[in-house]
Write a protein that holds these residues in place. Structure first.
Motif, mmCIF file in Angstrom:
data_model
loop_
_atom_site.group_PDB
_atom_site.id
_atom_site.type_symbol
_atom_site.label_atom_id
_atom_site.label_comp_id
_atom_site.label_asym_id
_atom_site.label_seq_id
_atom_site.Cartn_x
_atom_site.Cartn_y
_atom_site.Cartn_z
ATOM 1 N N ARG A 22 0.846 -1.216 0.000
ATOM 2 C CA ARG A 22 0.000 0.000 0.000
ATOM 3 C C ARG A 22 0.873 1.255 0.000
ATOM 4 N NH1 ARG A 22 -3.319 -3.055 3.292
ATOM 5 N NH2 ARG A 22 -2.487 -2.178 5.225
ATOM 6 N N ARG A 23 2.016 1.176 0.699
ATOM 7 C CA ARG A 23 2.922 2.334 0.754
ATOM 8 C C ARG A 23 3.358 2.745 -0.666
ATOM 9 N NH1 ARG A 23 8.301 3.553 1.617
ATOM 10 N NH2 ARG A 23 9.004 1.425 1.297
ATOM 11 N N HIS A 24 3.476 1.766 -1.536
ATOM 12 C CA HIS A 24 3.853 2.079 -2.927
ATOM 13 C C HIS A 24 2.642 2.495 -3.761
ATOM 14 C CE1 HIS A 24 7.897 0.756 -2.293
ATOM 15 N NE2 HIS A 24 7.564 -0.493 -2.067
ATOM 16 N N GLY A 25 1.443 2.374 -3.194
ATOM 17 C CA GLY A 25 0.248 2.783 -3.930
ATOM 18 C C GLY A 25 -0.549 1.642 -4.529
ATOM 19 N N VAL A 26 -0.221 0.408 -4.149
ATOM 20 C CA VAL A 26 -0.938 -0.746 -4.702
ATOM 21 C C VAL A 26 -2.229 -0.971 -3.914
ATOM 22 C CG1 VAL A 26 -0.805 -3.247 -5.121
ATOM 23 C CG2 VAL A 26 1.242 -1.812 -5.407
ATOM 24 N N ASP A 27 -3.311 -1.270 -4.628
ATOM 25 C CA ASP A 27 -4.593 -1.615 -4.001
ATOM 26 C C ASP A 27 -4.476 -3.050 -3.458
ATOM 27 O OD1 ASP A 27 -7.163 -2.485 -3.463
ATOM 28 O OD2 ASP A 27 -7.988 -1.933 -5.424
ATOM 29 N N THR A 28 -4.618 -3.208 -2.162
ATOM 30 C CA THR A 28 -4.451 -4.540 -1.549
ATOM 31 C C THR A 28 -5.785 -5.137 -1.096
ATOM 32 O OG1 THR A 28 -4.052 -3.577 0.637
ATOM 33 C CG2 THR A 28 -2.111 -3.988 -0.740
ATOM 34 N N SER A 29 -6.892 -4.554 -1.563
ATOM 35 C CA SER A 29 -8.189 -5.044 -1.074
ATOM 36 C C SER A 29 -8.479 -6.466 -1.561
ATOM 37 C CB SER A 29 -9.316 -4.081 -1.464
ATOM 38 O OG SER A 29 -9.363 -3.949 -2.872
ATOM 39 N N GLY A 30 -7.757 -6.957 -2.559
ATOM 40 C CA GLY A 30 -7.955 -8.325 -3.048
ATOM 41 C C GLY A 30 -7.054 -9.344 -2.366
ATOM 42 N N ILE A 31 -6.356 -8.935 -1.304
ATOM 43 C CA ILE A 31 -5.510 -9.899 -0.573
ATOM 44 C C ILE A 31 -6.338 -10.529 0.542
ATOM 45 C CG2 ILE A 31 -3.466 -10.183 0.877
ATOM 46 C CD1 ILE A 31 -2.109 -7.973 -0.682
ATOM 47 N N ARG A 32 -6.337 -11.857 0.587
ATOM 48 C CA ARG A 32 -7.057 -12.577 1.638
ATOM 49 C C ARG A 32 -6.095 -12.909 2.768
ATOM 50 N NH1 ARG A 32 -11.718 -15.391 0.257
ATOM 51 N NH2 ARG A 32 -11.128 -16.882 1.868
ATOM 52 N N PHE A 33 -6.583 -12.891 3.983
ATOM 53 C CA PHE A 33 -5.766 -13.263 5.144
ATOM 54 C C PHE A 33 -6.329 -14.540 5.747
ATOM 55 C CE2 PHE A 33 -5.031 -8.785 4.508
ATOM 56 C CZ PHE A 33 -3.661 -8.677 4.690
ATOM 57 N N ALA A 34 -5.457 -15.486 6.032
ATOM 58 C CA ALA A 34 -5.913 -16.780 6.566
ATOM 59 C C ALA A 34 -4.844 -17.338 7.499
ATOM 60 C CB ALA A 34 -6.166 -17.751 5.418
ATOM 61 N N ASP A 35 -5.206 -18.332 8.274
ATOM 62 C CA ASP A 35 -4.218 -18.981 9.143
ATOM 63 C C ASP A 35 -3.202 -19.707 8.279
ATOM 64 O OD1 ASP A 35 -5.427 -18.103 11.394
ATOM 65 O OD2 ASP A 35 -6.567 -19.956 11.748
ATOM 66 N N GLY A 36 -1.958 -19.712 8.733
ATOM 67 C CA GLY A 36 -0.938 -20.446 7.991
ATOM 68 C C GLY A 36 0.348 -19.666 7.960
ATOM 69 N N ARG A 37 1.261 -20.092 7.115
ATOM 70 C CA ARG A 37 2.597 -19.492 7.121
ATOM 71 C C ARG A 37 2.872 -18.627 5.905
ATOM 72 N NH1 ARG A 37 7.673 -22.729 5.055
ATOM 73 N NH2 ARG A 37 8.296 -20.585 5.420
ATOM 74 N N MET A 38 3.824 -17.723 6.104
ATOM 75 C CA MET A 38 4.287 -16.826 5.037
ATOM 76 C C MET A 38 5.466 -17.502 4.333
ATOM 77 S SD MET A 38 4.287 -13.123 4.654
ATOM 78 C CE MET A 38 5.005 -12.321 3.226
ATOM 79 N N GLY A 39 5.501 -17.442 3.014
ATOM 80 C CA GLY A 39 6.663 -17.932 2.287
ATOM 81 C C GLY A 39 7.850 -17.001 2.519
ATOM 82 N N VAL A 40 9.038 -17.584 2.644
ATOM 83 C CA VAL A 40 10.242 -16.801 2.925
ATOM 84 C C VAL A 40 11.286 -17.119 1.864
ATOM 85 C CG1 VAL A 40 12.084 -16.362 4.622
ATOM 86 C CG2 VAL A 40 9.787 -16.985 5.412
ATOM 87 N N TYR A 41 12.062 -16.143 1.480
ATOM 88 C CA TYR A 41 13.279 -16.484 0.752
ATOM 89 C C TYR A 41 14.446 -15.677 1.268
ATOM 90 C CZ TYR A 41 13.530 -12.811 -2.908
ATOM 91 O OH TYR A 41 13.673 -11.661 -3.619
ATOM 92 N N PHE A 42 15.572 -16.378 1.335
ATOM 93 C CA PHE A 42 16.825 -15.802 1.814
ATOM 94 C C PHE A 42 17.677 -15.512 0.587
ATOM 95 C CE2 PHE A 42 15.206 -18.501 5.123
ATOM 96 C CZ PHE A 42 15.518 -17.864 6.317
ATOM 97 N N ILE A 43 18.354 -14.390 0.606
ATOM 98 C CA ILE A 43 19.198 -14.075 -0.544
ATOM 99 C C ILE A 43 20.457 -13.343 -0.112
ATOM 100 C CG2 ILE A 43 17.709 -12.072 -0.991
ATOM 101 C CD1 ILE A 43 18.549 -12.327 -3.844
ATOM 102 N N ALA A 44 21.560 -13.764 -0.687
ATOM 103 C CA ALA A 44 22.825 -13.060 -0.483
ATOM 104 C C ALA A 44 23.366 -12.724 -1.864
ATOM 105 C CB ALA A 44 23.809 -13.935 0.275
ATOM 106 N N PRO A 45 23.532 -11.424 -2.171
ATOM 107 C CA PRO A 45 24.008 -11.074 -3.517
ATOM 108 C C PRO A 45 25.415 -11.606 -3.766
ATOM 109 C CG PRO A 45 23.495 -9.095 -2.217
ATOM 110 C CD PRO A 45 23.342 -10.267 -1.314
ATOM 111 N N GLY A 46 25.665 -12.008 -4.978
ATOM 112 C CA GLY A 46 26.990 -12.498 -5.332
ATOM 113 C C GLY A 46 27.962 -11.349 -5.534
ATOM 114 N N ALA A 47 29.205 -11.668 -5.650
ATOM 115 C CA ALA A 47 30.240 -10.684 -5.982
ATOM 116 C C ALA A 47 31.412 -11.440 -6.573
ATOM 117 C CB ALA A 47 30.671 -9.914 -4.743
ATOM 118 N N MET A 48 32.112 -10.792 -7.483
ATOM 119 C CA MET A 48 33.218 -11.426 -8.202
ATOM 120 C C MET A 48 32.763 -12.788 -8.720
ATOM 121 S SD MET A 48 36.348 -10.188 -5.799
ATOM 122 C CE MET A 48 37.563 -11.111 -6.719
#
Ligand code: KDG
Length: 337
Positions: free
Chosen positions: A70-96
């Motif tokens: 919403r902070r970016h201006g996206v309409d979030t009224s179509g997001i449903r909330f339910a019991d359960g878990r959030m998907g996560v991803y871990f990322i470390a940018p590469g170098a060289m």
């Protein structure tokens, strides 16, 4: 009407600060990502009415994620909330010579478990110009795959154009990889715009494109895709060459039914964060089409967005139209409306 509805999983993105390795230090920066959400945010930042349809856990993390969109201006009224878990991803940018590290921890997320009947598509798509989604929805599991097909069929029925990013992630398909071609074909049958390259089309149609030249391979794949999928009008891709982990060459390709459009190749040095580059490109192209730019101009705008995203930490291209136009100014690029 120029509203864009994006449908996909929202993820918590955890990354170590600076150039640290994953869990080298006790600190992780928390942001949010998700391919379709990145497109929704970028479109809102570019001034479009964009909406996100998704499913999130009904807890502090899920609500913070929706608030961030919403902070970016996206309409979030179509997001449903339910019991359960959030998907996560871990990322470390590469170098060289060290590649970017991506670790998914998302199996069984609320989104992946949300089935085809959860969303009221006729209402969500009312007045929309585009539905944008990606192959990630198909890869996550049977429930979200069926949900994606329901969305696409509802869009077709409502006369809303479908924009589909193949976003093939072999890590996500896992044991379901054998189902990928058939599911992807079902979506492509309804799509007007597809983001994908010859490798995606080869997988979908079970044909190889062996032309030596990259543009010729793309053109041949696009011709086969146009011959197979009657609604398809545009096929777009970025053409990336890794010179080093933090130096890439990037160009854009856009096939229409009668021509192949290309951009010049841009050398990206000192890459800050390449994640979301494809989403920035997709949002840039949709922006150009929504603004009524000529196809070549829309492609040039899209590649500017895709390139500039590499300078922005996090998943989302936070840059605005003047930044993209300035990127091209040196080449005499001008937007014709
Ligand atoms: O395009 C960026 C995505 O890869 C990132 O947001 C994570 O959605 C994601 C995924 O499934 O890889």
């Amino acid at each position: 009407e120029s509203r864009v509805v994006c449908f996909g999983e929202l993820l918590l993105r955890l990354s170590p600060p600076g150039q640290e390795l994953l869990l080298q230090s006790p600190h992780l920066d928390a942001r949010f990502g998700g391919a379709e959400a990145n497109v929704a945010a970028s479109l809102a930042i570019l001034g479009h009415a964009s909406a996100m349809v998704s499913a999130l856990p009904d807890n502090a993390i899920g609500h913070a994620c929706a608030a961030e969109l919403r902070r970016h201006g996206v309409d979030t009224s179509g997001i449903r909330f339910a019991d359960g878990r959030m998907g996560v991803y871990f990322i470390a940018p590469g170098a060289m010579q060290r590649p970017t590290e991506v670790v998914y921890d998302r199996a069984g997320s609320v989104f992946a478990c949300t089935g085809a009947t959860a969303h009221d598509w006729p209402r969500l798509l009312d007045g929309a110009r585009w539905l944008h989604l990606s192959g990630i929805n198909l890869a996550l599991g049977e429930a979200s795959a069926q949900s994606a097909l329901a969305a696409v069929q509802a869009a077709s029925a409502a006369g809303v154009s479908v924009s589909f990013d193949c976003n093939y992630r072999s890590k996500l398909w896992g044991a379901r990889a054998a189902q990928a071609p058939a599911l992807l074909r079902e979506v492509l049958a309804e799509a007007e715009l597809v983001f994908g390259n010859e490798r995606d089309i080869a997988l979908i149609l079970g044909e190889a494109f062996a032309q030596e030249d990259a543009q010729q391979r793309f053109r041949a794949a696009a011709e086969r895709a146009f011959a197979t999928f009657p609604r398809l009008r545009l096929m777009a891709a970025t053409d990336r060459r890794h010179l080093d982990v933090d130096t890439h060459d990037l160009g854009g390709l856009l096939a229409t039914r009668d021509q192949l459009l290309t951009t010049r190749t841009h050398r990206l040095a000192r890459i800050v964060d390449r994640i979301g580059g494809g989403d920035a490109f997709a949002a840039g192209l949709l922006h150009g089409l929504l603004r009524g730019m000529a196809e070549q101009d829309a492609l040039d705008f899209a590649i500017a967005a895709g390139c500039l995203k590499h300078s922005v930490p996090g998943d989302v291209n936070l840059l605005r139209e003047p930044d993209m136009l300035a990127f091209h100014a040196q080449d005499g690029f001008e937007v014709r409306r």
